[in-house]
Design a protein around this motif. Structure first.
Motif, PDB file in Angstrom:
ATOM      1  N   LEU A  54       0.907   6.246  -7.868  1.00 42.38           N
ATOM      2  CA  LEU A  54       0.751   7.259  -6.825  1.00 42.38           C
ATOM      3  C   LEU A  54       1.850   8.311  -6.909  1.00 42.38           C
ATOM      4  N   GLU A  55       3.080   7.867  -7.067  1.00 42.09           N
ATOM      5  CA  GLU A  55       4.194   8.823  -7.109  1.00 42.09           C
ATOM      6  C   GLU A  55       4.095   9.719  -8.344  1.00 42.09           C
ATOM      7  N   GLY A  56       3.646   9.150  -9.470  1.00 38.11           N
ATOM      8  CA  GLY A  56       3.476   9.965 -10.670  1.00 38.11           C
ATOM      9  C   GLY A  56       2.381  11.008 -10.483  1.00 38.11           C
ATOM     10  N   ALA A  57       1.274  10.603  -9.825  1.00 37.18           N
ATOM     11  CA  ALA A  57       0.188  11.549  -9.582  1.00 37.18           C
ATOM     12  C   ALA A  57       0.630  12.658  -8.629  1.00 37.18           C
ATOM     13  N   LEU A  58       1.381  12.303  -7.608  1.00 38.84           N
ATOM     14  CA  LEU A  58       1.834  13.295  -6.629  1.00 38.84           C
ATOM     15  C   LEU A  58       2.874  14.238  -7.222  1.00 38.84           C
ATOM     16  N   GLU A  59       3.643  13.730  -8.178  1.00 38.88           N
ATOM     17  CA  GLU A  59       4.682  14.552  -8.800  1.00 38.88           C
ATOM     18  C   GLU A  59       4.082  15.811  -9.410  1.00 38.88           C
ATOM     19  N   PRO A  66      -7.505  -6.858  -5.160  1.00 45.59           N
ATOM     20  CA  PRO A  66      -8.680  -5.981  -5.309  1.00 45.59           C
ATOM     21  C   PRO A  66      -8.512  -4.647  -4.599  1.00 45.59           C
ATOM     22  N   GLU A  67      -7.838  -4.641  -3.449  1.00 45.76           N
ATOM     23  CA  GLU A  67      -7.621  -3.382  -2.733  1.00 45.76           C
ATOM     24  C   GLU A  67      -6.704  -2.451  -3.521  1.00 45.76           C
ATOM     25  N   ILE A  68      -5.682  -3.019  -4.155  1.00 48.72           N
ATOM     26  CA  ILE A  68      -4.792  -2.197  -4.971  1.00 48.72           C
ATOM     27  C   ILE A  68      -5.540  -1.622  -6.166  1.00 48.72           C
ATOM     28  N   ARG A  69      -6.392  -2.444  -6.790  1.00 48.20           N
ATOM     29  CA  ARG A  69      -7.192  -1.925  -7.913  1.00 48.20           C
ATOM     30  C   ARG A  69      -8.088  -0.780  -7.455  1.00 48.20           C
ATOM     31  N   ALA A  70      -8.668  -0.929  -6.266  1.00 45.40           N
ATOM     32  CA  ALA A  70      -9.529   0.128  -5.736  1.00 45.40           C
ATOM     33  C   ALA A  70      -8.738   1.406  -5.473  1.00 45.40           C
ATOM     34  N   LEU A  71      -7.554   1.265  -4.910  1.00 42.94           N
ATOM     35  CA  LEU A  71      -6.722   2.443  -4.630  1.00 42.94           C
ATOM     36  C   LEU A  71      -6.311   3.143  -5.919  1.00 42.94           C
ATOM     37  N   ARG A  72      -5.964   2.361  -6.941  1.00 43.32           N
ATOM     38  CA  ARG A  72      -5.581   2.979  -8.207  1.00 43.32           C
ATOM     39  C   ARG A  72      -6.774   3.688  -8.852  1.00 43.32           C
ATOM     40  N   GLY A  73      -7.977   3.138  -8.647  1.00 42.13           N
ATOM     41  CA  GLY A  73      -9.171   3.824  -9.119  1.00 42.13           C
ATOM     42  C   GLY A  73      -9.378   5.147  -8.408  1.00 42.13           C
ATOM     43  N   VAL A  74      -9.104   5.183  -7.105  1.00 36.57           N
ATOM     44  CA  VAL A  74      -9.195   6.429  -6.340  1.00 36.57           C
ATOM     45  C   VAL A  74      -8.210   7.464  -6.880  1.00 36.57           C
ATOM     46  N   ILE A  75      -6.980   7.014  -7.154  1.00 37.47           N
ATOM     47  CA  ILE A  75      -5.961   7.936  -7.671  1.00 37.47           C
ATOM     48  C   ILE A  75      -6.393   8.499  -9.019  1.00 37.47           C
ATOM     49  N   ARG A  76      -6.922   7.632  -9.899  1.00 42.33           N
ATOM     50  CA  ARG A  76      -7.382   8.101 -11.217  1.00 42.33           C
ATOM     51  C   ARG A  76      -8.509   9.117 -11.069  1.00 42.33           C
ATOM     52  N   ALA A  77      -9.460   8.839 -10.149  1.00 41.80           N
ATOM     53  CA  ALA A  77     -10.589   9.762  -9.958  1.00 41.80           C
ATOM     54  C   ALA A  77     -10.110  11.112  -9.439  1.00 41.80           C
ATOM     55  N   ALA A  85      -5.107 -18.055   9.388  1.00 41.91           N
ATOM     56  CA  ALA A  85      -5.214 -18.011   7.931  1.00 41.91           C
ATOM     57  C   ALA A  85      -5.489 -16.570   7.543  1.00 41.91           C
ATOM     58  N   PRO A  86      -4.650 -15.996   6.686  1.00 35.73           N
ATOM     59  CA  PRO A  86      -4.909 -14.617   6.256  1.00 35.73           C
ATOM     60  C   PRO A  86      -6.284 -14.519   5.601  1.00 35.73           C
ATOM     61  N   ASP A  87      -7.018 -13.469   5.953  1.00 32.32           N
ATOM     62  CA  ASP A  87      -8.356 -13.283   5.392  1.00 32.32           C
ATOM     63  C   ASP A  87      -8.306 -13.081   3.883  1.00 32.32           C
ATOM     64  N   MET A  88      -7.310 -12.294   3.437  1.00 32.34           N
ATOM     65  CA  MET A  88      -7.153 -12.043   2.003  1.00 32.34           C
ATOM     66  C   MET A  88      -5.678 -12.140   1.664  1.00 32.34           C
ATOM     67  N   ALA A  89      -5.366 -12.863   0.614  1.00 35.11           N
ATOM     68  CA  ALA A  89      -3.969 -13.028   0.222  1.00 35.11           C
ATOM     69  C   ALA A  89      -3.406 -11.700  -0.292  1.00 35.11           C
ATOM     70  N   PRO A  90      -2.201 -11.317   0.137  1.00 33.08           N
ATOM     71  CA  PRO A  90      -1.595 -10.088  -0.381  1.00 33.08           C
ATOM     72  C   PRO A  90      -1.389 -10.172  -1.886  1.00 33.08           C
ATOM     73  N   ALA A  91      -1.422  -9.030  -2.527  1.00 36.07           N
ATOM     74  CA  ALA A  91      -1.212  -8.960  -3.976  1.00 36.07           C
ATOM     75  C   ALA A  91       0.237  -9.288  -4.317  1.00 36.07           C
ATOM     76  N   ASP A  92       0.479  -9.690  -5.552  1.00 39.10           N
ATOM     77  CA  ASP A  92       1.847  -9.864  -6.027  1.00 39.10           C
ATOM     78  C   ASP A  92       2.588  -8.534  -5.969  1.00 39.10           C
ATOM     79  N   LYS A  93       3.892  -8.608  -5.833  1.00 39.02           N
ATOM     80  CA  LYS A  93       4.696  -7.396  -5.745  1.00 39.02           C
ATOM     81  C   LYS A  93       4.603  -6.554  -7.017  1.00 39.02           C
ATOM     82  N   SER A  94       4.392  -7.202  -8.154  1.00 36.14           N
ATOM     83  CA  SER A  94       4.273  -6.428  -9.392  1.00 36.14           C
ATOM     84  C   SER A  94       3.094  -5.466  -9.320  1.00 36.14           C
ATOM     85  N   ASP A  95       1.979  -5.900  -8.704  1.00 39.20           N
ATOM     86  CA  ASP A  95       0.821  -5.010  -8.536  1.00 39.20           C
ATOM     87  C   ASP A  95       1.168  -3.859  -7.594  1.00 39.20           C
ATOM     88  N   LEU A  96       1.905  -4.174  -6.515  1.00 39.56           N
ATOM     89  CA  LEU A  96       2.292  -3.133  -5.563  1.00 39.56           C
ATOM     90  C   LEU A  96       3.225  -2.120  -6.208  1.00 39.56           C
TER      91      LEU A  96
END
Length: 255
Positions: free
Chosen positions: A201-206, A236-247, A183-194
């Motif tokens: 990320l690509e916009g920030a790196l640009e 939740p992991e994607i939200r955390a990563l996007r928070g890192v990018i914003r910071a 059983a996966p420990d955490m369900a993967p996010a929907d593709k729309s979130d990814l």
């Protein structure tokens, strides 16, 4: 083949079958028939060449009306899989991608476990002439390929869907290849979130000049998306990563 029981309840569900830019209505109809044979019902069509609805598809479906009538049409692959959390890409060609490659039996056993855990899953099938592009394969989590004759590895769409649909039904039988404990420990996010993470990320790196030299930009994006997809982040992991990018972006602006 005869033997249809008209009194039996129609089986429905299973992973979404996503056809990318199919050319012939007849092929779409034969896909619907293959899906109905093995209890799949979620048909999604991306930019069909001859439009939709299609009378030739209805005729070729051979009374798989519940699949044809419920089919949904999308302009882009991203839109067709946005609500899913795990996607397979079918291909007969070796790819330079580093994604995991599975056979249809192993892939469907994994799909069965994921869907029973409540995850939305789908399978991408490419065009009649040349299949899926590398960019479309990049959107998937893993690759499925079939154990065919290497000297003649040409399957049409309906044949490929039939093979995957058969293995899907077989995976639901006792000892059908399903793992006993998983059983996966955490369900993967929907593709729309990814996809939003990709854009963020690509916009920030640009703005940092990361994509240099310009002629290597597509390859660099390809590598980034492969890494991010392979991780199968939860929402939740994607939200955390996007928070890192914003910071990091704010910190860069204040320097």
């Amino acid at each position: 083949m005869a033997g249809t029981d008209r009194t039996a309840a129609i089986m429905a569900g299973g992973p979404a079958i996503v056809l990318v830019e199919p050319q012939l209505g007849e092929n779409i109809g034969m896909v619907a028939r293959a899906m109905a044979n093995f209890g799949l019902s979620d048909l999604r069509i991306v930019n069909p060449r001859d439009g939709w609805p299609n009378e030739k598809a209805v005729a070729a479906a051979s009374r798989a009306d519940h699949v044809i009538e419920a089919a949904r049409v999308f302009d882009r692959v991203e839109d067709a899989i946005a609500d899913l959390s795990f996607v397979l890409a079918t291909t007969a060609r070796p790819r330079y991608s580093t994604k995991a490659v599975r056979g249809p039996d192993e892939a469907n056993a994994d799909l069965r476990v994921r869907m029973e855990a409540g995850q939305g899953c789908g399978i991408l099938f490419g065009r009649e002439r040349f299949g899926l592009s590398n960019e479309e394969v990049d959107l998937a989590d893993e690759i499925v390929t079939f154990p065919v004759n290497p000297a003649f590895a040409s399957l049409n769409i309906a044949q490929a869907v039939l093979l995957m649909s058969y293995e899907w039904m077989r995976s639901g039988t006792p000892f059908g290849g399903r793992p006993r404990f998983f059983a996966p420990d955490m369900a993967p996010a929907d593709k729309s979130d990814l996809f939003r993470l990709f854009e963020h990320l690509e916009g920030a790196l640009e703005g940092t000049g990361y994509f240099f030299p310009p002629e290597k930009r597509d390859t660099m994006i390809h590598n980034l998306r492969n890494m991010l997809t392979r991780a199968q982040f939860s929402e939740p992991e994607i939200r955390a990563l996007r928070g890192v990018i914003r910071a990091l972006t704010r910190a860069g602006q204040t320097q």
